[in-house]
Design a protein around this motif. Sequence first.
Motif, PDB file in Angstrom:
ATOM      1  N   ALA A 170       0.894  -1.183   0.026  1.00  0.00           N
ATOM      2  CA  ALA A 170       0.015  -0.076  -0.118  1.00  0.00           C
ATOM      3  C   ALA A 170       1.027   1.177  -0.054  1.00  0.00           C
ATOM      4  O   ALA A 170       1.917   1.411   0.805  1.00  0.00           O
ATOM      5  CB  ALA A 170      -0.855  -0.051   1.254  1.00  0.00           C
ATOM      6  N   ILE A 171       0.563   2.115  -0.916  1.00  0.00           N
ATOM      7  CA  ILE A 171       1.338   3.520  -0.889  1.00  0.00           C
ATOM      8  C   ILE A 171       0.596   4.562  -0.659  1.00  0.00           C
ATOM      9  O   ILE A 171      -0.422   4.795  -1.563  1.00  0.00           O
ATOM     10  CB  ILE A 171       2.044   3.252  -2.287  1.00  0.00           C
ATOM     11  N   LEU A 172       0.956   5.449   0.088  1.00  0.00           N
ATOM     12  CA  LEU A 172       0.696   6.922   0.368  1.00  0.00           C
ATOM     13  C   LEU A 172       1.311   7.987   0.348  1.00  0.00           C
ATOM     14  O   LEU A 172       2.607   7.774   1.167  1.00  0.00           O
ATOM     15  CB  LEU A 172      -0.216   6.885   1.824  1.00  0.00           C
ATOM     16  N   LEU A 173       1.330   8.752  -0.836  1.00  0.00           N
ATOM     17  CA  LEU A 173       2.503   9.495  -0.962  1.00  0.00           C
ATOM     18  C   LEU A 173       1.687  11.216  -1.122  1.00  0.00           C
ATOM     19  O   LEU A 173       0.778  11.146  -1.513  1.00  0.00           O
ATOM     20  CB  LEU A 173       3.113   9.384  -2.236  1.00  0.00           C
ATOM     21  N   PRO A 174       2.476  12.306  -0.628  1.00  0.00           N
ATOM     22  CA  PRO A 174       1.854  13.447  -0.919  1.00  0.00           C
ATOM     23  C   PRO A 174       2.094  13.892  -2.425  1.00  0.00           C
ATOM     24  O   PRO A 174       3.167  13.804  -2.933  1.00  0.00           O
ATOM     25  CB  PRO A 174       2.526  14.420   0.047  1.00  0.00           C
ATOM     26  N   LEU A 175       1.248  14.855  -2.940  1.00  0.00           N
ATOM     27  CA  LEU A 175       1.403  14.916  -4.368  1.00  0.00           C
ATOM     28  C   LEU A 175       2.377  16.310  -4.475  1.00  0.00           C
ATOM     29  O   LEU A 175       2.782  16.507  -5.587  1.00  0.00           O
ATOM     30  CB  LEU A 175      -0.071  15.524  -4.810  1.00  0.00           C
ATOM     31  N   ASP A 176       2.654  17.024  -3.407  1.00  0.00           N
ATOM     32  CA  ASP A 176       3.572  18.149  -3.436  1.00  0.00           C
ATOM     33  C   ASP A 176       4.607  17.596  -2.459  1.00  0.00           C
ATOM     34  O   ASP A 176       4.421  17.539  -1.214  1.00  0.00           O
ATOM     35  CB  ASP A 176       2.993  19.290  -2.830  1.00  0.00           C
ATOM     36  N   GLY A 177       5.897  17.360  -2.749  1.00  0.00           N
ATOM     37  CA  GLY A 177       6.948  17.079  -1.814  1.00  0.00           C
ATOM     38  C   GLY A 177       7.435  18.090  -0.994  1.00  0.00           C
ATOM     39  O   GLY A 177       7.771  17.783   0.322  1.00  0.00           O
ATOM     40  N   GLU A 178       7.283  19.312  -1.282  1.00  0.00           N
ATOM     41  CA  GLU A 178       7.664  20.475  -0.306  1.00  0.00           C
ATOM     42  C   GLU A 178       6.549  20.888   0.519  1.00  0.00           C
ATOM     43  O   GLU A 178       7.021  21.174   1.834  1.00  0.00           O
ATOM     44  CB  GLU A 178       8.222  21.482  -1.363  1.00  0.00           C
ATOM     45  N   GLU A 179       5.477  20.902   0.299  1.00  0.00           N
ATOM     46  CA  GLU A 179       4.501  21.298   0.956  1.00  0.00           C
ATOM     47  C   GLU A 179       3.323  20.296   0.930  1.00  0.00           C
ATOM     48  O   GLU A 179       2.266  20.587   0.337  1.00  0.00           O
ATOM     49  CB  GLU A 179       3.818  22.809   0.829  1.00  0.00           C
ATOM     50  N   GLY A 180       3.510  19.090   1.474  1.00  0.00           N
ATOM     51  CA  GLY A 180       2.614  18.154   1.017  1.00  0.00           C
ATOM     52  C   GLY A 180       1.088  18.113   1.658  1.00  0.00           C
ATOM     53  O   GLY A 180       0.128  17.714   1.293  1.00  0.00           O
ATOM     54  N   TYR A 181       1.153  19.053   2.801  1.00  0.00           N
ATOM     55  CA  TYR A 181      -0.129  19.459   3.493  1.00  0.00           C
ATOM     56  C   TYR A 181      -1.221  20.220   2.617  1.00  0.00           C
ATOM     57  O   TYR A 181      -2.482  20.350   2.856  1.00  0.00           O
ATOM     58  CB  TYR A 181      -0.016  19.911   4.642  1.00  0.00           C
TER      59      TYR A 181
END
Length: 202
Positions: A59-70
């Motif tokens: 299962a993979i959960l990744l932010p769409l933006d690496g710098e400001e993922g929130y």
Amino acid sequence: MRSNAAQLRKLENEVLTLRRQFADVRGHRQRRFSAYLGAVSTRIDAVYKALVGRADAQAILLPLDGEEGYLAGLHYSCIAPGKQFQEMRLMSGGERCLAAFAFIYAVYPPARLPSFFVMDELDGSLDGANIERLLGFVKDRGGLAGGTQFIFISHNAHLIGQMDSLIGVTREVGENKCCVLVLIFNFFYFSLLCRTYTATSA
């Protein structure tokens, strides 16, 4: 002129201070977010592996933006056992169902699991083997001893047959009444409770 120059330097210093404070807040928020996301990602992967019963699943959960993922949202996907990576929308209904359950369960820290989960026809797209996997996971981690109960709303006879207790609502034949039947199964006893309610029209 000297007064204006002094005021300009003061304003420049205030702007620099505000920028440093903003950068500190943004960095702190990103570190907190990354730490929590990392913990959730680890739990989701472990839960998904336990659900499908295979170590090669992922299962993979990744932010769409690496710098400001929130700010930009998250991307969630799973690699089903024996298959290659594919978008969630291309997975089968059963695979998506188990992936969704893994996500919902793993979002909560183990020490803060809710008292119960309500699953409304979660089993609709699951075959018998996947139902067994789901029930095995639930029984290992749920129940009164585990502190978390799982409530399934289902018409699946196989799933219903594995429950610790059943609650059914039916209409009494020929009467304007609803009857609630509660079946409680235990190793030592079996009990049946019945409550009748008169249906009223508005």
